[in-house]
Design an enzyme around this catalytic site. Structure first.
Site, PDB file in Angstrom:
ATOM      1  N   TYR A 195      -5.760   2.332   8.111  1.00 61.45           N
ATOM      2  CA  TYR A 195      -5.213   3.088   9.242  1.00 61.45           C
ATOM      3  C   TYR A 195      -6.355   3.281  10.222  1.00 61.45           C
ATOM      4  O   TYR A 195      -7.460   3.671   9.818  1.00 61.45           O
ATOM      5  CB  TYR A 195      -4.699   4.460   8.790  1.00 61.45           C
ATOM      6  CG  TYR A 195      -3.314   4.433   8.178  1.00 61.45           C
ATOM      7  CD1 TYR A 195      -2.269   3.766   8.811  1.00 61.45           C
ATOM      8  CD2 TYR A 195      -3.046   5.109   6.996  1.00 61.45           C
ATOM      9  CE1 TYR A 195      -0.994   3.760   8.257  1.00 61.45           C
ATOM     10  CE2 TYR A 195      -1.772   5.109   6.447  1.00 61.45           C
ATOM     11  CZ  TYR A 195      -0.750   4.422   7.082  1.00 61.45           C
ATOM     12  OH  TYR A 195       0.508   4.426   6.542  1.00 61.45           O
ATOM     13  N   SER A 210      -4.169   1.498  -0.566  1.00 57.50           N
ATOM     14  CA  SER A 210      -3.774   2.279   0.610  1.00 57.50           C
ATOM     15  C   SER A 210      -4.949   3.048   1.185  1.00 57.50           C
ATOM     16  O   SER A 210      -5.810   3.538   0.457  1.00 57.50           O
ATOM     17  CB  SER A 210      -2.677   3.272   0.205  1.00 57.50           C
ATOM     18  OG  SER A 210      -2.541   4.274   1.186  1.00 57.50           O
ATOM     19  N   ARG A 234      10.699   4.900   6.873  1.00 54.46           N
ATOM     20  CA  ARG A 234      10.064   6.225   6.923  1.00 54.46           C
ATOM     21  C   ARG A 234       9.546   6.590   8.304  1.00 54.46           C
ATOM     22  O   ARG A 234       9.062   7.696   8.502  1.00 54.46           O
ATOM     23  CB  ARG A 234       8.892   6.264   5.932  1.00 54.46           C
ATOM     24  CG  ARG A 234       9.314   6.058   4.513  1.00 54.46           C
ATOM     25  CD  ARG A 234       8.144   5.675   3.633  1.00 54.46           C
ATOM     26  NE  ARG A 234       7.185   6.722   3.396  1.00 54.46           N
ATOM     27  CZ  ARG A 234       7.346   7.732   2.560  1.00 54.46           C
ATOM     28  NH1 ARG A 234       8.457   7.804   1.868  1.00 54.46           N
ATOM     29  NH2 ARG A 234       6.418   8.649   2.383  1.00 54.46           N
ATOM     30  N   LYS A 279       0.569  -5.027   9.946  1.00 55.58           N
ATOM     31  CA  LYS A 279       1.755  -4.546   9.229  1.00 55.58           C
ATOM     32  C   LYS A 279       2.576  -3.618  10.125  1.00 55.58           C
ATOM     33  O   LYS A 279       2.019  -2.702  10.738  1.00 55.58           O
ATOM     34  CB  LYS A 279       1.317  -3.797   7.969  1.00 55.58           C
ATOM     35  CG  LYS A 279       2.447  -3.178   7.152  1.00 55.58           C
ATOM     36  CD  LYS A 279       1.916  -2.682   5.808  1.00 55.58           C
ATOM     37  CE  LYS A 279       2.984  -2.103   4.912  1.00 55.58           C
ATOM     38  NZ  LYS A 279       3.238  -0.694   5.145  1.00 55.58           N
ATOM     39  N   PRO A 335       0.842  -1.197   0.000  1.00 57.55           N
ATOM     40  CA  PRO A 335       0.000   0.000   0.000  1.00 57.55           C
ATOM     41  C   PRO A 335       0.877   1.248   0.000  1.00 57.55           C
ATOM     42  O   PRO A 335       1.778   1.388   0.836  1.00 57.55           O
ATOM     43  CB  PRO A 335      -0.753  -0.117   1.326  1.00 57.55           C
ATOM     44  CG  PRO A 335       0.137  -0.942   2.212  1.00 57.55           C
ATOM     45  CD  PRO A 335       0.846  -1.893   1.294  1.00 57.55           C
ATOM     46  N   VAL A 357      12.939  -4.432  -0.683  1.00 53.10           N
ATOM     47  CA  VAL A 357      12.907  -5.457  -1.731  1.00 53.10           C
ATOM     48  C   VAL A 357      13.141  -4.785  -3.092  1.00 53.10           C
ATOM     49  O   VAL A 357      12.384  -3.900  -3.491  1.00 53.10           O
ATOM     50  CB  VAL A 357      11.547  -6.194  -1.747  1.00 53.10           C
ATOM     51  CG1 VAL A 357      11.468  -7.153  -2.934  1.00 53.10           C
ATOM     52  CG2 VAL A 357      11.318  -6.922  -0.429  1.00 53.10           C
ATOM     53  N   GLN A 400      -5.532  -1.836   2.870  1.00 54.53           N
ATOM     54  CA  GLN A 400      -4.727  -1.426   4.033  1.00 54.53           C
ATOM     55  C   GLN A 400      -5.473  -0.365   4.814  1.00 54.53           C
ATOM     56  O   GLN A 400      -5.895   0.650   4.268  1.00 54.53           O
ATOM     57  CB  GLN A 400      -3.367  -0.896   3.568  1.00 54.53           C
ATOM     58  CG  GLN A 400      -2.508  -0.349   4.713  1.00 54.53           C
ATOM     59  CD  GLN A 400      -2.635   1.158   4.862  1.00 54.53           C
ATOM     60  OE1 GLN A 400      -2.644   1.883   3.874  1.00 54.53           O
ATOM     61  NE2 GLN A 400      -2.735   1.637   6.100  1.00 54.53           N
ATOM     62  N   THR A 414      -2.157  -1.321   9.326  1.00 59.75           N
ATOM     63  CA  THR A 414      -0.808  -0.777   9.530  1.00 59.75           C
ATOM     64  C   THR A 414      -0.708  -0.133  10.901  1.00 59.75           C
ATOM     65  O   THR A 414      -1.499   0.751  11.251  1.00 59.75           O
ATOM     66  CB  THR A 414      -0.464   0.243   8.423  1.00 59.75           C
ATOM     67  OG1 THR A 414      -0.498  -0.443   7.174  1.00 59.75           O
ATOM     68  CG2 THR A 414       0.926   0.836   8.620  1.00 59.75           C
ATOM     69  N   HIS A 458       8.231   0.199   7.211  1.00 56.84           N
ATOM     70  CA  HIS A 458       7.623   1.265   6.413  1.00 56.84           C
ATOM     71  C   HIS A 458       8.665   1.881   5.465  1.00 56.84           C
ATOM     72  O   HIS A 458       8.631   3.081   5.180  1.00 56.84           O
ATOM     73  CB  HIS A 458       7.048   2.343   7.343  1.00 56.84           C
ATOM     74  CG  HIS A 458       5.774   2.972   6.855  1.00 56.84           C
ATOM     75  ND1 HIS A 458       4.535   2.620   7.308  1.00 56.84           N
ATOM     76  CD2 HIS A 458       5.547   3.954   5.945  1.00 56.84           C
ATOM     77  CE1 HIS A 458       3.608   3.366   6.716  1.00 56.84           C
ATOM     78  NE2 HIS A 458       4.201   4.187   5.870  1.00 56.84           N
TER      79      HIS A 458
HETATM   80  C1  LIG Z   1       5.529   7.192  -0.657  1.00 59.23           C
HETATM   81  C2  LIG Z   1       5.149   6.086   0.271  1.00 59.23           C
HETATM   82  C3  LIG Z   1       3.865   6.053   0.777  1.00 59.23           C
HETATM   83  C4  LIG Z   1       3.472   5.006   1.620  1.00 59.23           C
HETATM   84  N1  LIG Z   1       2.184   4.956   2.063  1.00 59.23           N
HETATM   85  C5  LIG Z   1       1.781   3.927   2.833  1.00 59.23           C
HETATM   86  C6  LIG Z   1       0.439   3.808   3.235  1.00 59.23           C
HETATM   87  O1  LIG Z   1      -0.404   4.610   2.866  1.00 59.23           O
HETATM   88  N2  LIG Z   1       0.109   2.768   4.031  1.00 59.23           N
HETATM   89  C7  LIG Z   1       1.015   1.835   4.448  1.00 59.23           C
HETATM   90  O2  LIG Z   1       0.668   0.918   5.175  1.00 59.23           O
HETATM   91  N3  LIG Z   1       2.301   1.911   4.067  1.00 59.23           N
HETATM   92  C8  LIG Z   1       2.704   2.925   3.258  1.00 59.23           C
HETATM   93  N4  LIG Z   1       3.987   2.973   2.838  1.00 59.23           N
HETATM   94  C9  LIG Z   1       4.928   1.894   3.214  1.00 59.23           C
HETATM   95  C10 LIG Z   1       4.872   0.763   2.186  1.00 59.23           C
HETATM   96  O3  LIG Z   1       3.680   0.048   2.276  1.00 59.23           O
HETATM   97  C11 LIG Z   1       6.043  -0.224   2.405  1.00 59.23           C
HETATM   98  O4  LIG Z   1       6.056  -0.659   3.725  1.00 59.23           O
HETATM   99  C12 LIG Z   1       7.392   0.405   2.056  1.00 59.23           C
HETATM  100  O5  LIG Z   1       7.283   1.177   0.882  1.00 59.23           O
HETATM  101  C13 LIG Z   1       8.440  -0.651   1.839  1.00 59.23           C
HETATM  102  O6  LIG Z   1       9.709  -0.076   1.672  1.00 59.23           O
HETATM  103  P1  LIG Z   1      10.401   0.085   0.235  1.00 59.23           P
HETATM  104  O7  LIG Z   1       9.514   0.956  -0.566  1.00 59.23           O
HETATM  105  O8  LIG Z   1      11.708   0.751   0.520  1.00 59.23           O
HETATM  106  O9  LIG Z   1      10.570  -1.278  -0.324  1.00 59.23           O
HETATM  107  C14 LIG Z   1       4.410   4.005   1.985  1.00 59.23           C
HETATM  108  C15 LIG Z   1       5.700   4.041   1.465  1.00 59.23           C
HETATM  109  C16 LIG Z   1       6.078   5.058   0.608  1.00 59.23           C
HETATM  110  C17 LIG Z   1       7.453   5.045   0.008  1.00 59.23           C
END
Ligand SMILES: Cc1cc2nc3c(=O)[nH]c(=O)nc-3n(C[C@H](O)[C@H](O)[C@H](O)COP(=O)(O)O)c2cc1C
Length: 422
Positions: A153, A129, A322, A295, A100, A353, A151, A179, A319
């Site tokens: 929140y 998402s 982040r 998650k 997501p 990944v 997904q 998440t 995440h």
């Molecule tokens: C720009 C961005 C937005 C994201 N938004 C969400 C989100 O809305 N919900 C969520 O569960 N994870 C979110 N994630 C986390 C991703 O689901 C995932 O855990 C993460 O991108 C994995 O790391 P990688 O992109 O470095 O492989 C986001 C990640 C990024 C980069």
């Protein structure tokens, strides 16, 4: 006879080249990211690329993958390779799902719908998402019968949580991914330096502005809404217009009604519930018969608690670096989580990944599948729907070839014996 997705994709590219056509987006991750960066606004690129704090966890995720090396085996008849698997009743033609990712409109104007189409063509599940740029109904419509998850929140309104879950059920989602790691936003230095948060511009809140419970509550906010205060700057007008443009309906009508501005305010009040605790899960468990995955799990004790609270799956994730700077890399967390869970529920891994070898290594350490994140966003930015499709096809191909070359003919046979830690 099928040659497998790996050789098929290689030939597609090489034969294409012989005829003068080239892939829509670069195959190598770094070049793909560069191509995406060129296509995006500085704010959009920073939002996707960035991590929390000193951004130490992003390279840590990569380093943890690289500490595990594949030990190929020879003479094992890998002419037919079975890359398909299944997680909680959802079929995966290759062992990964699309993570997501919120605010995809910063990558491409077709946002979630383009990703939904690409995922559907390949049969790879797309996890919608909660912060999507398009309502889940639109993305679902673009997917036909192809697999998808939702997904969630957990907001301050349980009524909204219930509404989102029942919409996801109606949209044909076959699992809910809750998440847990974003009860508040991490300290994201790139966004802070640009003083830019997409949600305040009305981006990434489409699941809310399409929700009947949210819209009801919005009327209340609208009644309490006072006219904007402070100096009227060009930037403030731009923000107001941006919010109005992101809200469903005509921009002008949205400026006049004040709805778009009120929606952003209501969203900020509603988003996230840092008080969430294990006992709250019962509410969600009662609301849906769909499997629920948690998650953001990184500690084995939390994985055990998830199982004890009737959860059906775990996503080991930080995440993408982040949220908690300095957080444990997911490949470092995975073995203990897998051991603690003891096969009772599937464990999916994401964060870092980037290649078929990464998918293989995560499976070797006991993951049932992985989540692909930023790479497909870069594909979307650089090449729209086609770009996402190529990123998916490339990963499928890379994984198929890696598995075969490692001497393994089926996903089920990938195990600890196929890797070594250096
Ligand atoms: C720009 C961005 C937005 C994201 N938004 C969400 C989100 O809305 N919900 C969520 O569960 N994870 C979110 N994630 C986390 C991703 O689901 C995932 O855990 C993460 O991108 C994995 O790391 P990688 O992109 O470095 O492989 C986001 C990640 C990024 C980069």
């Amino acid at each position: 006879m099928s040659v497998g997705i790996g050789r098929e994709r290689q030939f597609e590219i090489y034969v294409g080249g012989a005829r003068g056509t080239y892939p829509a987006v670069p195959v190598a991750f770094e070049r793909l990211e560069q191509a995406a960066r060129k296509a995006m606004s500085p704010e959009g690129y920073a939002y996707v690329a960035g991590g929390a704090g000193t951004e130490e966890t992003m390279p840590a995720n990569r380093a943890a993958f690289e500490r595990w090396r594949i030990v190929p085996r020879m003479l094992r008849d890998v002419s037919v390779r079975a890359t398909a698997t299944e997680v909680l009743g959802t079929a995966l033609p290759s062992p990964f799902v699309l993570c997501p990712i919120g605010v995809l409109e910063m990558a491409h104007r077709h946002a979630d719908v383009a990703v939904a189409r690409a995922a559907a063509t390949e049969g790879i599940p797309f996890v919608f998402s909660n912060q999507a740029s398009r309502p889940m109904e639109e993305a679902a419509l673009a997917m036909g019968d192809a697999p998808r998850w939702f997904q969630l929140y957990w907001s301050t309104s349980n009524e909204l949580v219930a509404s989102l879950v029942s919409r996801a059920e109606r949209c044909g989602c076959s699992a809910i991914v809750l998440t847990l790691d974003t009860t508040v936003l991490g300290w994201r230095i790139r966004d802070l330096d640009l003083a830019y948060l997409p949600f305040l511009r009305g981006k990434g809140i489409a699941q809310y502005t399409s929700d009947p419970v949210f819209l009801d509550a919005l009327q209340e906010t609208l009644r309490e809404e006072s006219p904007p205060t402070g100096r009227i700057t060009l930037a403030a007008i731009g923000t107001l217009l941006g919010q109005a443009g992101s809200y469903p309906g005509s921009r002008l009508a949205n400026v006049r009604s004040g709805l778009a501005r009120a929606a952003v305010r209501r969203f900020v009040e509603t988003y996230s519930r840092p008080s969430l605790s294990w006992d709250d899960l019962a509410f969600l468990r009662e609301r849906t018969r769909l499997p629920i995955l948690l998650k953001g799990i990184l500690h084995p004790a939390d994985a055990v608690a998830a199982v004890e609270h009737g959860m059906d799956g775990i996503v080991v994730s930080n995440h993408g670096g982040r949220q908690v700077d300095g957080a444990i890399a997911t490949m470092d967390a995975l073995p203990a989580v897998v051991e603690a869970v003891g096969g009772r529920v599937p464990v999916v891994l994401d964060s870092g990944v980037r290649s078929g070898a990464d998918v293989f290594r995560a499976l070797a350490l006991g993951a049932s599948g992985v989540g692909l994140g930023r790479p497909y966003v870069w594909g979307l930015a650089a090449g729209g729907e086609d770009g996402v499709r190529e990123v998916i096809r490339n990963l499928r191909a890379d994984f198929d070839l890696t598995m075969g070359l490692a001497g393994v003919a089926s996903v089920r046979d990938i195990g600890a014996d196929n890797v070594t830690r250096v």
